[in-house]
Design a protein around this motif. Structure first.
Motif, PDB file in Angstrom:
ATOM      1  N   GLY A 381      -9.068  13.678  42.630  1.00  0.00           N
ATOM      2  CA  GLY A 381      -8.094  14.079  41.621  1.00  0.00           C
ATOM      3  C   GLY A 381      -7.780  15.552  41.699  1.00  0.00           C
ATOM      4  O   GLY A 381      -8.138  16.258  42.649  1.00  0.00           O
ATOM      5  N   GLU A 382      -7.067  16.017  40.673  1.00  0.00           N
ATOM      6  CA  GLU A 382      -6.663  17.414  40.602  1.00  0.00           C
ATOM      7  C   GLU A 382      -7.881  18.316  40.714  1.00  0.00           C
ATOM      8  O   GLU A 382      -8.908  18.105  40.064  1.00  0.00           O
ATOM      9  CB  GLU A 382      -5.943  17.655  39.267  1.00  0.00           C
ATOM     10  N   ARG A 383      -7.765  19.370  41.531  1.00  0.00           N
ATOM     11  CA  ARG A 383      -8.929  20.213  41.818  1.00  0.00           C
ATOM     12  C   ARG A 383      -9.136  21.308  40.779  1.00  0.00           C
ATOM     13  O   ARG A 383     -10.277  21.665  40.477  1.00  0.00           O
ATOM     14  CB  ARG A 383      -8.769  20.850  43.212  1.00  0.00           C
ATOM     15  N   THR A 384      -8.066  21.862  40.245  1.00  0.00           N
ATOM     16  CA  THR A 384      -8.180  22.960  39.277  1.00  0.00           C
ATOM     17  C   THR A 384      -7.412  22.600  38.023  1.00  0.00           C
ATOM     18  O   THR A 384      -6.251  22.174  38.081  1.00  0.00           O
ATOM     19  CB  THR A 384      -7.635  24.270  39.868  1.00  0.00           C
ATOM     20  N   LEU A 385      -8.058  22.774  36.887  1.00  0.00           N
ATOM     21  CA  LEU A 385      -7.439  22.461  35.608  1.00  0.00           C
ATOM     22  C   LEU A 385      -6.471  23.573  35.224  1.00  0.00           C
ATOM     23  O   LEU A 385      -6.854  24.743  35.124  1.00  0.00           O
ATOM     24  CB  LEU A 385      -8.535  22.321  34.546  1.00  0.00           C
ATOM     25  N   SER A 386      -5.222  23.215  35.010  1.00  0.00           N
ATOM     26  CA  SER A 386      -4.235  24.204  34.598  1.00  0.00           C
ATOM     27  C   SER A 386      -4.328  24.442  33.098  1.00  0.00           C
ATOM     28  O   SER A 386      -4.824  23.596  32.340  1.00  0.00           O
ATOM     29  CB  SER A 386      -2.824  23.725  34.950  1.00  0.00           C
ATOM     30  N   LEU A 413     -14.002  29.685  38.148  1.00  0.00           N
ATOM     31  CA  LEU A 413     -13.275  29.310  39.361  1.00  0.00           C
ATOM     32  C   LEU A 413     -11.813  29.007  39.026  1.00  0.00           C
ATOM     33  O   LEU A 413     -10.955  29.059  39.905  1.00  0.00           O
ATOM     34  CB  LEU A 413     -13.927  28.084  40.008  1.00  0.00           C
ATOM     35  N   ALA A 414     -11.552  28.677  37.765  1.00  0.00           N
ATOM     36  CA  ALA A 414     -10.171  28.483  37.316  1.00  0.00           C
ATOM     37  C   ALA A 414      -9.626  29.813  36.810  1.00  0.00           C
ATOM     38  O   ALA A 414     -10.239  30.450  35.951  1.00  0.00           O
ATOM     39  CB  ALA A 414     -10.119  27.441  36.205  1.00  0.00           C
ATOM     40  N   PRO A 415      -8.509  30.271  37.334  1.00  0.00           N
ATOM     41  CA  PRO A 415      -7.996  31.594  36.951  1.00  0.00           C
ATOM     42  C   PRO A 415      -7.634  31.710  35.472  1.00  0.00           C
ATOM     43  O   PRO A 415      -7.617  32.819  34.930  1.00  0.00           O
ATOM     44  CB  PRO A 415      -6.754  31.761  37.837  1.00  0.00           C
ATOM     45  N   ASP A 416      -7.363  30.578  34.802  1.00  0.00           N
ATOM     46  CA  ASP A 416      -6.981  30.621  33.390  1.00  0.00           C
ATOM     47  C   ASP A 416      -8.144  30.338  32.458  1.00  0.00           C
ATOM     48  O   ASP A 416      -7.940  30.015  31.281  1.00  0.00           O
ATOM     49  CB  ASP A 416      -5.867  29.599  33.118  1.00  0.00           C
ATOM     50  N   CYS A 417      -9.362  30.476  32.941  1.00  0.00           N
ATOM     51  CA  CYS A 417     -10.521  30.091  32.131  1.00  0.00           C
ATOM     52  C   CYS A 417     -10.575  30.857  30.809  1.00  0.00           C
ATOM     53  O   CYS A 417     -10.807  30.271  29.746  1.00  0.00           O
ATOM     54  CB  CYS A 417     -11.812  30.307  32.916  1.00  0.00           C
ATOM     55  N   ALA A 418     -10.374  32.167  30.842  1.00  0.00           N
ATOM     56  CA  ALA A 418     -10.445  32.955  29.605  1.00  0.00           C
ATOM     57  C   ALA A 418      -9.402  32.493  28.603  1.00  0.00           C
ATOM     58  O   ALA A 418      -9.685  32.401  27.395  1.00  0.00           O
ATOM     59  CB  ALA A 418     -10.269  34.441  29.918  1.00  0.00           C
ATOM     60  N   ALA A 419      -8.213  32.192  29.080  1.00  0.00           N
ATOM     61  CA  ALA A 419      -7.160  31.712  28.183  1.00  0.00           C
ATOM     62  C   ALA A 419      -7.524  30.351  27.604  1.00  0.00           C
ATOM     63  O   ALA A 419      -7.201  30.046  26.444  1.00  0.00           O
ATOM     64  CB  ALA A 419      -5.831  31.639  28.924  1.00  0.00           C
ATOM     65  N   MET A 420      -8.199  29.512  28.400  1.00  0.00           N
ATOM     66  CA  MET A 420      -8.644  28.212  27.892  1.00  0.00           C
ATOM     67  C   MET A 420      -9.683  28.397  26.794  1.00  0.00           C
ATOM     68  O   MET A 420      -9.646  27.707  25.764  1.00  0.00           O
ATOM     69  CB  MET A 420      -9.242  27.382  29.036  1.00  0.00           C
ATOM     70  N   ILE A 421     -10.625  29.305  27.001  1.00  0.00           N
ATOM     71  CA  ILE A 421     -11.654  29.562  25.991  1.00  0.00           C
ATOM     72  C   ILE A 421     -11.008  30.009  24.690  1.00  0.00           C
ATOM     73  O   ILE A 421     -11.335  29.525  23.606  1.00  0.00           O
ATOM     74  CB  ILE A 421     -12.658  30.611  26.501  1.00  0.00           C
ATOM     75  N   ARG A 422     -10.078  30.934  24.806  1.00  0.00           N
ATOM     76  CA  ARG A 422      -9.406  31.439  23.604  1.00  0.00           C
ATOM     77  C   ARG A 422      -8.615  30.323  22.932  1.00  0.00           C
ATOM     78  O   ARG A 422      -8.626  30.210  21.699  1.00  0.00           O
ATOM     79  CB  ARG A 422      -8.490  32.607  23.949  1.00  0.00           C
ATOM     80  N   TYR A 423      -7.955  29.488  23.691  1.00  0.00           N
ATOM     81  CA  TYR A 423      -7.166  28.412  23.095  1.00  0.00           C
ATOM     82  C   TYR A 423      -8.066  27.439  22.342  1.00  0.00           C
ATOM     83  O   TYR A 423      -7.736  27.022  21.216  1.00  0.00           O
ATOM     84  CB  TYR A 423      -6.364  27.665  24.164  1.00  0.00           C
TER      85      TYR A 423
END
Length: 606
Positions: A381-386, A413-423
């Motif tokens: 499946g998809e390798r990196t979670l957007s 490893l996901a470039p948007d990890c910090a934004a995901m945490i904040r969301y």
């Protein structure tokens, strides 16, 4: 005003196994004066409250009012040098027994001005968190010479040793700017910036902090009004419960006693609405402690029970825990068709771990105790979670479920990890993080350092390189600078750990790093230096505190049973295609993986 059916609701709750707890702080901080009208709230899975402190003592003569004071049965005893009725507020962290564990007086100095009226301060603030922001929302009446009241948001920032007001937003009446006083709006916890303004029939308003205005979100329909009831005013927050909305309201009877003196009697009721704001039931009036002056402005659901917080005669404050089994009867909905209790409520600590990326060649950390070969062989499946997909998936997860960024690989490893945490935080989820900081940028530290990491998984856990090579990473100048930035960032519940002896270069920076013994990942890891158990012979389920509700979200949207399932042999469903409740198993279900897990316990449900 209706006659109270139950003059001692607290006594009834105690008789059913409930609990009442006084909310107290050091008298040196309250000046020995009134503590009242607390607003309890569950934040990041823990009970908190705002506690109101006033600069007066309220005297009220009860019952037959034989011993009135010279001004009547109700009077305020002020300091001799201050005629104002002042309010200060404390933010309190509560223990599991609902006692005050720690408290901070809220510093409002950045926004305070000379008061223009006798009532000073934010009164009866309800505690909420919306879009990641913590607010106390109450009425303020000191900004005009005639005491005009408006609901105000007080945005709070919690530091290690202080709580500061960092924003103040005064909201105008939805229709009439000349309206005298608006107070006791009840915030709807799962609808940011929405309030019940009036209760019978319900009028819902939405506040706009950018314009400081409000507008009707659910207009009144007089045909829906239940006749024969007194005027019912706001009280607690409005909480979602079993497919319904529940709140506590009050009625205030301003009367004159036998001697013709002014007096007041307060009673409370539960109101239940459906999700379209149709009134399901308005309960009978009750008193908490058989007092004439009581006020409730806090309601929360915690561990299946209801928590109510109330003040008594503006002099003392209490938290009342109503057992889950008592709630349908208390609300008067025992015969109502209620939504089924969610499966994840079987634990106090429901958790969803997030695997943000599964690289084709496996996690580059190559930690010795993560069986990446099993993951690489099984994952499709998809390798990196957007970030876009993350938002759509997390929006389907109930707010009380903790979101833990860990999973099967390094989260950053996901470039948007910090934004995901904040969301995740902004959507009201408790959050935690396990990271090596590899892939993290300095901008990520800035974005997440102020977030309230916590929970039984450890808060913010930084995994450091060791001497044995269980986790190795080059200690470059940039990496060391990043680690230093993390340590000095003041991150809440910051911890460090290692799987072996800490790398010598890090000992001065992290002298308290914890050395953790590693397990076999439920038999997925075959090494002599990990704790192994023999496979159990019979049906086995999970014995963790989270029970079966510590699943792992993958970038594809698949949800794996738990953080030990590196071989992905127990995929429960896909969150893109199903609801969270549909995916998770019934409590006590037995799985093959549990038979080899250190936390497995005997089970019967197949």
């Amino acid at each position: 005003m209706g006659k109270a059916v139950n003059r001692n609701f607290a006594g009834s709750v105690l008789a059913e196994g409930g609990r009442i707890t006084p909310l107290m702080i050091d008298a040196r901080d309250s000046a020995g004066l009134g503590l009242c009208n607390p607003s309890i709230f569950i934040d990041n899975g823990e009970p908190w409250c705002i506690l109101r402190n006033v600069n007066y003592t309220l005297y009220h003569c009860e019952n037959e009012q034989t011993f009135n004071n010279r001004w009547g049965p109700l009077s305020y005893l002020n300091p001799e040098n201050d005629i104002h009725l002042r309010t200060w507020n404390f933010l309190c962290k509560l223990t599991p027994n609902l006692e005050v564990e720690r408290y901070w007086k809220i510093d409002t100095s950045a926004f305070d001005k000379e008061p223009l009226w006798e009532f000073v301060g934010l009164e009866d603030a309800r505690l909420v968190r919306w879009d990641g922001h913590l607010y106390g929302i109450g009425v303020r009446r000191d900004t005009t010479t005639n005491g005009q009241g408006r609901m105000e948001f007080s945005e709070l920032e919690l530091g290690e040793n202080s709580v500061k007001e960092i924003g103040r937003y005064r909201i105008e009446h939805p229709l009439d700017p000349n309206w005298y006083t608006e107070k006791n709006w009840m915030p709807v916890l799962d609808k940011p910036y929405h309030f019940i303004q009036w209760t019978n029939p319900p009028i819902v308003v939405k506040a706009d902090l950018a314009t400081l205005t409000s507008q009707h979100a659910h207009a009144p329909n007089e045909a829906d009004k239940i006749d024969g009831l007194p005027f019912l005013r706001g009280g607690s927050q409005v909480i979602p419960w079993r497919g319904l909305y529940v709140c506590v309201v009050h009625e205030c009877d301003l009367v004159h006693n036998k001697q013709g003196q002014k007096d007041a009697t307060y009673l409370h009721r539960f109101i239940v609405y459906d999700r379209d704001w149709n009134t399901v039931r308005i309960g009978e009036p009750f008193s908490f402690l058989d007092g004439e002056v009581e006020f409730c402005c806090g309601l929360a659901e915690w561990q299946g029970d209801f928590l109510l917080s109330f003040g008594f005669q503006d002099n003392c404050a209490f938290a009342l825990r109503v057992p889950e089994a008592m709630i349908p009867k208390v609300l008067g909905v025992a015969g109502h068709r209620l939504a089924k209790r969610e499966k994840w409520r079987a634990t106090q600590y429901p958790t969803l771990e997030v695997t943000t990326a599964v690289p084709a060649k496996g996690c580059p950390m190559e930690c010795a105790f993560c069986p990446q070969d099993r993951l690489e062989a099984a994952y499709r499946g998809e390798r990196t979670l957007s970030l876009e997909n993350f938002k759509s998936l997390i929006d389907k997860v109930p707010q009380p479920v903790q979101i833990t960024f860990a999973g099967f690989t390094e989260p950053f490893l996901a470039p948007d990890c910090a934004a995901m945490i904040r969301y995740a935080h902004e959507q009201g989820h408790p959050i935690s993080l396990f990271t090596t900081a590899v892939g993290m940028k300095f901008r990520d530290v800035k974005e997440i350092k102020g977030l309230p990491f916590g929970g039984i998984q450890g808060g913010f856990v930084l995994h450091l390189p060791d001497c044995e090579g269980f986790f190795t990473h080059r200690l470059t100048k940039e990496y060391m600078s990043l680690l230093t930035a993390l340590k000095s960032a003041g991150i809440r519940n910051f911890q460090t750990m290692t799987m072996g002896a800490l790398a010598p270069e890090l000992k001065d920076l992290f002298p308290d790093a914890i050395h953790r013994k590693m397990y076999s990942r439920a038999g997925n890891l075959k090494r002599d230096d990990v704790i192994q158990i023999e496979t159990r012979p019979g049906p086995t389920t999970c014995g963790c505190q989270e029970k079966l509700y510590h699943s792992v979200l993958l970038p594809s949207g698949d949800v794996s049973l738990c953080c030990q399932d590196y071989a992905l042999e127990h995929i429960l469903g896909n969150l893109h295609q199903q609801s969270f409740e549909e995916i998770i198993p019934e409590n006590g279900t037995c799985f093959e993986l549990c038979r080899s897990c250190e936390n497995g316990v005997p089970g019967v449900r197949q």
